[in-house]
Design an enzyme around this catalytic site. Sequence first.
Site, PDB file in Angstrom:
ATOM      1  N   ASP A 529       0.825  -1.203   0.000  1.00  0.00           N
ATOM      2  CA  ASP A 529       0.000   0.000   0.000  1.00  0.00           C
ATOM      3  C   ASP A 529       0.866   1.263   0.000  1.00  0.00           C
ATOM      4  OD1 ASP A 529      -2.668   1.141   0.248  1.00  0.00           O
ATOM      5  OD2 ASP A 529      -2.098   1.724   2.278  1.00  0.00           O
ATOM      6  N   GLU A 558       1.472  -0.189  -4.919  1.00  0.00           N
ATOM      7  CA  GLU A 558       0.333   0.691  -5.200  1.00  0.00           C
ATOM      8  C   GLU A 558       0.898   2.055  -5.610  1.00  0.00           C
ATOM      9  OE1 GLU A 558      -3.541   3.002  -3.416  1.00  0.00           O
ATOM     10  OE2 GLU A 558      -1.826   2.543  -2.134  1.00  0.00           O
ATOM     11  N   ASP A 623     -10.695   1.875  -4.135  1.00  0.00           N
ATOM     12  CA  ASP A 623     -10.367   3.280  -3.905  1.00  0.00           C
ATOM     13  C   ASP A 623     -10.985   4.224  -4.938  1.00  0.00           C
ATOM     14  OD1 ASP A 623      -8.815   3.150  -1.563  1.00  0.00           O
ATOM     15  OD2 ASP A 623      -7.071   2.478  -2.696  1.00  0.00           O
TER      16      ASP A 623
END
Length: 793
Positions: A529, A558, A623
């Site tokens: 992340d 990410e 997201d």
Amino acid sequence: MLKALALLAALLHFAPMTQAADCKPAPLGEATLYLRGGLNNWAAQDEQAFEYRCDAYYLNLGAQGRQEFKIADEGWTPTLTFGFDASGRLARGAAVVGNASHDFGGEHTLRLSLAADGSARLEVGPRSFVPTPPEAITDRAALTARFDSRSAEFKAPFGAQPAGSEIRFSVGNDVPGLLRATLVIERRRMTGNQEQLAYEPLARIAMTPEPRGLGTGFTARFRFADIGVYGYWFELETVDGRYALQNNKDGIYWTREKGSMGPASIERLPRDLGRVRRYRQTVYAPDFQVPSWARDTVYYYIFPERFRNGDKANDPRPGGGRAQDRYQGHDVEHHARWNEKPFRPGSADGSDAVYNNDFFGGDLAGIVEKLDYIKSLGANAIYMTPVFRAASNHKYDTADYKNIDPAFGSNADFERLCAEAARRGIRVIPDTSLNHVGADSPYFNRYGNYPAGGAFDRGHVNPASPYASWFRFKPAEADVDRQYQGWVGVGDLPEIDKNSPSFRAYVYRDADSVTRLWLQRGASGWRMDVAPWVPDDFWREWRQVVKATKPDALTVAETWFDASKFFLGDMFDSTMNYIFRSAVLDYAAGRPAQQMTANLELIREAYPPQAFSALMNLLSSHDQPRALHHLGEDRDLALAKRRLRLALFFQMTYPGAPAIYYGDEVGLGGGDDPYNRAPYPWADEGGRPDAALLADFRRLVKLRHDLPVLRHGSLGAPLHVDEHVVVLARQHGGTWAVTATNNGTEASTVTVDLPFAAKRLRDALGGQAVAVADDGQIRISVPPLFGRVLVTP
């Protein structure tokens, strides 16, 4: 919110604007301000650049609907960033805590003025500003100067190259008058989420002139010794002046730097060379390898809390006495029915005022229960968002990196999932953040829900904590929320000092570190992340541990922007390809095909081929609004599903590793968080999955698996691009495939030249074969909102 909107109405005026006769110097000097918001992916785009004129900064803007935005320079410099303060007033710098917003209905002029005390005022009114036109270039020697980074005539070899490679660069023009050309090579330095971006001079090479028709050509060579991302451009001199031959102005989704590469543009040499748009050259380690299985992967992407409830006994329940029954200092909420909408505080849905504390009961047992379904879809890898212990439903607020959240099951359940998945040929890739933890965790313990020993026990700094060095504190601050740094200002997510030796030991250096532990328990790799917020040297060490523990483990970052810096062979193998997502969804929604191909051609040129073929090519994510929502589910659901099928077709025929976000395959929609995290609509839970759409997904995933050329084939420049149709060619050994897509609502027939010899091409989806003319051309009829795959026999 109502107070902020009232203040906004007072701050944003609609009176016609006039410019003061008394002109003053620009109060911000040479800085350029941009309107940055949802309408342009928060990028600094030339089309939304303010112009200073006499007394204020002006921008003409055409927009529709409510738009959230800030005003800032390219680098989000704090003193040059304008938004709302905590009271809803326009502010700049450290006082900015939120976005400005406005309802637009067409063409407007925005006027930003600064008072002597530094305060700012923003006015919005009818369009009234006349921008200064750019100075025209009339110098023919400059206007005819040419360079194309994708043409062997001008640059060879193509694209990213291993360290030690020598690259030839050539420029030329059609008329006399080009006196000198200099190849400028610079090294790019970029940190964080593009907050710091600069180019450092490396070499200026006088290019060697050579005759070229009526004009003059120039050539130079440069050997790139070290890995890195480099910038290059050309300084030209004619009898009339000096110019920059540079990258174009195409916007790249989420990426601060403009330019999609390919044919160059010419502009007068700016005083500030920082304004030059560099071409980018990626130079990677010669031994950079990506696991061979990555390019054959089709991901099934799961948000575990909302996929399937396989064990109702571990569901979080309000008023319970277990760990999963409390959220920080609040009770949890539990949905009575599986197919309810996720709760959103303030939406009048009957929920409480707390975010991320509503649960449906999805767990690891549910994923195990549906492994055969996942396999039947054609997926051979599961990527799942975090499953480690955490208070929230999303689990990015980690409370225990080394144990599964009790609402999801146990460590044994994770090992069982990996083993059962492996029996079906499916790999499992977990997710975590090594950038922040949860405020409600043993590491931090802000709420005192754990035994004493956290670094911020019950809101007090605890220097004796074994985790104290993981965080940076300001104990002198009176406000407890200001005594530590929450990631991007979110107090629930205390940001970690990634340079802490103790933290690095815990997460990857120790023999029982987090990184090693889950690989040993069956994981096939890691998705990390918010990778840009973690230092590069951290990732370099971390990668070595991953590969030493499991050599064929895949590492996925990410990142949302151009991720070239992560693909030098020392950090990551792949990324979540948000550039692909945005480009393909906008194309499927009807935007010009040229916009999509510009973005995709950039990454084909910038990324090493081994990383390019392993990119996690997604259409939806937890997201962003789901693909179906982006494609207009609220306006015309049937049409949105046709557009989704087009996007899926492109995804399954393009290089990379397609990712299917759970539920997309049966028509699950939903806008911004939390609605993009709705439960999968299982029929036995009262849902209505779209069986026809599911059949389309299975058919197109099978097509990808059946044709190795779609997974392994190299990709050249597009054979054809117009407003609606894109034709691409793929080659794998002696096999060729031609893929064509059409985002128009009517069929389109195009003629293309083939880069290979053949007499006939077979339609892989059962349509009519296509004959190849003697001159090597084919005529392809492409159906509306879909495509064709033609392969050599």
